[in-house]
Design a protein around this motif. Structure first.
Motif, PDB file in Angstrom:
ATOM      1  N   ALA A  14      -1.636 -18.992   9.236  1.00  0.00           N
ATOM      2  CA  ALA A  14      -2.603 -18.269  10.049  1.00  0.00           C
ATOM      3  C   ALA A  14      -2.222 -16.807  10.263  1.00  0.00           C
ATOM      4  N   GLN A  15      -1.175 -16.325   9.617  1.00  0.00           N
ATOM      5  CA  GLN A  15      -0.779 -14.919   9.800  1.00  0.00           C
ATOM      6  C   GLN A  15      -1.871 -13.999   9.259  1.00  0.00           C
ATOM      7  N   THR A  16      -2.052 -12.887   9.920  1.00  0.00           N
ATOM      8  CA  THR A  16      -3.071 -11.932   9.480  1.00  0.00           C
ATOM      9  C   THR A  16      -2.507 -11.054   8.381  1.00  0.00           C
ATOM     10  N   SER A  17      -3.410 -10.387   7.663  1.00  0.00           N
ATOM     11  CA  SER A  17      -2.986  -9.521   6.568  1.00  0.00           C
ATOM     12  C   SER A  17      -2.501  -8.163   7.080  1.00  0.00           C
ATOM     13  N   MET A  18      -2.542  -7.919   8.354  1.00  0.00           N
ATOM     14  CA  MET A  18      -2.095  -6.647   8.900  1.00  0.00           C
ATOM     15  C   MET A  18      -0.571  -6.497   8.812  1.00  0.00           C
ATOM     16  N   ARG A  19       0.120  -7.595   8.674  1.00  0.00           N
ATOM     17  CA  ARG A  19       1.568  -7.516   8.621  1.00  0.00           C
ATOM     18  C   ARG A  19       2.046  -7.000   7.270  1.00  0.00           C
ATOM     19  N   TYR A  20       1.295  -7.256   6.191  1.00  0.00           N
ATOM     20  CA  TYR A  20       1.668  -6.841   4.849  1.00  0.00           C
ATOM     21  C   TYR A  20       0.664  -5.784   4.359  1.00  0.00           C
ATOM     22  N   PRO A  21       1.087  -4.856   3.499  1.00  0.00           N
ATOM     23  CA  PRO A  21       0.148  -3.827   3.029  1.00  0.00           C
ATOM     24  C   PRO A  21      -0.929  -4.433   2.140  1.00  0.00           C
ATOM     25  N   SER A  22      -2.088  -3.872   2.253  1.00  0.00           N
ATOM     26  CA  SER A  22      -3.210  -4.330   1.452  1.00  0.00           C
ATOM     27  C   SER A  22      -3.033  -3.829   0.023  1.00  0.00           C
ATOM     28  N   LEU A  23      -3.534  -4.571  -0.929  1.00  0.00           N
ATOM     29  CA  LEU A  23      -3.507  -4.157  -2.318  1.00  0.00           C
ATOM     30  C   LEU A  23      -4.777  -3.392  -2.708  1.00  0.00           C
ATOM     31  N   LEU A  24      -5.664  -3.201  -1.751  1.00  0.00           N
ATOM     32  CA  LEU A  24      -6.873  -2.433  -2.017  1.00  0.00           C
ATOM     33  C   LEU A  24      -6.518  -0.955  -2.125  1.00  0.00           C
ATOM     34  N   PRO A  25      -7.310  -0.169  -2.863  1.00  0.00           N
ATOM     35  CA  PRO A  25      -7.028   1.269  -2.973  1.00  0.00           C
ATOM     36  C   PRO A  25      -7.108   1.948  -1.614  1.00  0.00           C
ATOM     37  N   ARG A  26      -6.185   2.870  -1.402  1.00  0.00           N
ATOM     38  CA  ARG A  26      -6.191   3.632  -0.151  1.00  0.00           C
ATOM     39  C   ARG A  26      -7.184   4.777  -0.281  1.00  0.00           C
ATOM     40  N   ALA A  27      -7.526   5.398   0.812  1.00  0.00           N
ATOM     41  CA  ALA A  27      -8.504   6.489   0.803  1.00  0.00           C
ATOM     42  C   ALA A  27      -8.015   7.650  -0.064  1.00  0.00           C
ATOM     43  N   ILE A  28      -6.746   7.946  -0.005  1.00  0.00           N
ATOM     44  CA  ILE A  28      -6.199   9.057  -0.781  1.00  0.00           C
ATOM     45  C   ILE A  28      -6.288   8.792  -2.283  1.00  0.00           C
ATOM     46  N   GLU A  29      -6.275   7.523  -2.667  1.00  0.00           N
ATOM     47  CA  GLU A  29      -6.332   7.163  -4.077  1.00  0.00           C
ATOM     48  C   GLU A  29      -7.753   7.225  -4.640  1.00  0.00           C
ATOM     49  N   SER A  30      -8.742   7.297  -3.793  1.00  0.00           N
ATOM     50  CA  SER A  30     -10.115   7.311  -4.282  1.00  0.00           C
ATOM     51  C   SER A  30     -10.683   8.725  -4.381  1.00  0.00           C
ATOM     52  N   ARG A  31      -9.914   9.735  -3.994  1.00  0.00           N
ATOM     53  CA  ARG A  31     -10.411  11.111  -4.086  1.00  0.00           C
ATOM     54  C   ARG A  31     -10.200  11.645  -5.498  1.00  0.00           C
ATOM     55  N   SER A  32     -10.880  12.699  -5.817  1.00  0.00           N
ATOM     56  CA  SER A  32     -10.761  13.313  -7.140  1.00  0.00           C
ATOM     57  C   SER A  32      -9.851  14.528  -7.056  1.00  0.00           C
ATOM     58  N   ASP A  33      -8.926  14.631  -8.004  1.00  0.00           N
ATOM     59  CA  ASP A  33      -8.036  15.789  -8.069  1.00  0.00           C
ATOM     60  C   ASP A  33      -8.513  16.802  -9.099  1.00  0.00           C
ATOM     61  N   ALA A  34      -9.702  16.622  -9.615  1.00  0.00           N
ATOM     62  CA  ALA A  34     -10.237  17.535 -10.622  1.00  0.00           C
ATOM     63  C   ALA A  34     -10.514  18.895  -9.991  1.00  0.00           C
ATOM     64  N   GLU A  35     -10.339  19.926 -10.810  1.00  0.00           N
ATOM     65  CA  GLU A  35     -10.624  21.282 -10.341  1.00  0.00           C
ATOM     66  C   GLU A  35     -12.124  21.401 -10.091  1.00  0.00           C
TER      67      GLU A  35
END
Length: 173
Positions: free
Chosen positions: A26-47
């Motif tokens: 019954a442990q929640t997933s808040m104790r371990y990091p999620s494997l979903l993409p983080r917000a920083i990973e979804s941004r574009s670094d293109a010029e």
């Protein structure tokens, strides 16, 4: 005497064990990091795309470029027959020692070619100066300058290669 490992009441033991194992599940997933993409990973670094500012037509620049183009054309037109003449003289002087009459004639023809190449080089230098003055002045690119600059550079390299090829035919050149 040793105590038995299992309690006397197996049903109570099973109930306690189920409660303990159920708590683990019954442990929640808040104790371990999620494997979903983080917000920083979804941004574009293109010029970001920037609009290229095109220069407005400048009559003074266009007339200067036209004169430089005429100089390049005239030099190329004069260089071609002079190079053919120098090549004929170099072929004729192949067997001569340096300092011979035919060798001197071929060297003189090569010197004439160097004069044409110097004119092309000076023209290229003037075009380069025009381009760098625009950059340092913060003015937008002027495509006609870049086009003429490329043509002048190609002409200079072609003349240099032809002079080197003719000079290689002469001993001691």
């Amino acid at each position: 005497m040793t105590q038995p490992l299992l309690p006397a009441r197996p049903a109570a033991f099973a109930l306690v064990l189920t409660a303990i194992l159920g708590g683990c599940a019954a442990q929640t997933s808040m104790r371990y990091p999620s494997l979903l993409p983080r917000a920083i990973e979804s941004r574009s670094d293109a010029e970001p795309e920037t609009a290229v500012a095109l220069a407005d037509p400048e009559p003074s620049t266009d007339s200067a470029l036209a004169e430089l183009h005429k100089t390049l054309d005239r030099t190329a037109a004069d260089f071609t027959p002079a190079a053919a003449r120098a090549e004929r003289l170099a072929d004729a002087a192949k067997g001569d020692a340096p300092g011979g009459e035919r060798w001197i004639a071929a060297q003189t023809a090569l010197a004439e070619l160097d004069g044409y190449r110097a004119t092309t080089s000076a023209t290229l230098s003037t075009i380069d100066t025009m381009a760098s003055d625009r950059i340092t002045g913060g003015k937008p690119d002027y495509p006609a300058i870049a086009t003429l600059q490329s043509a002048a550079q190609a002409a200079f390299e072609a003349q240099s290669a032809r002079i080197a090829a003719i000079g290689a035919k002469l001993p001691g050149a």
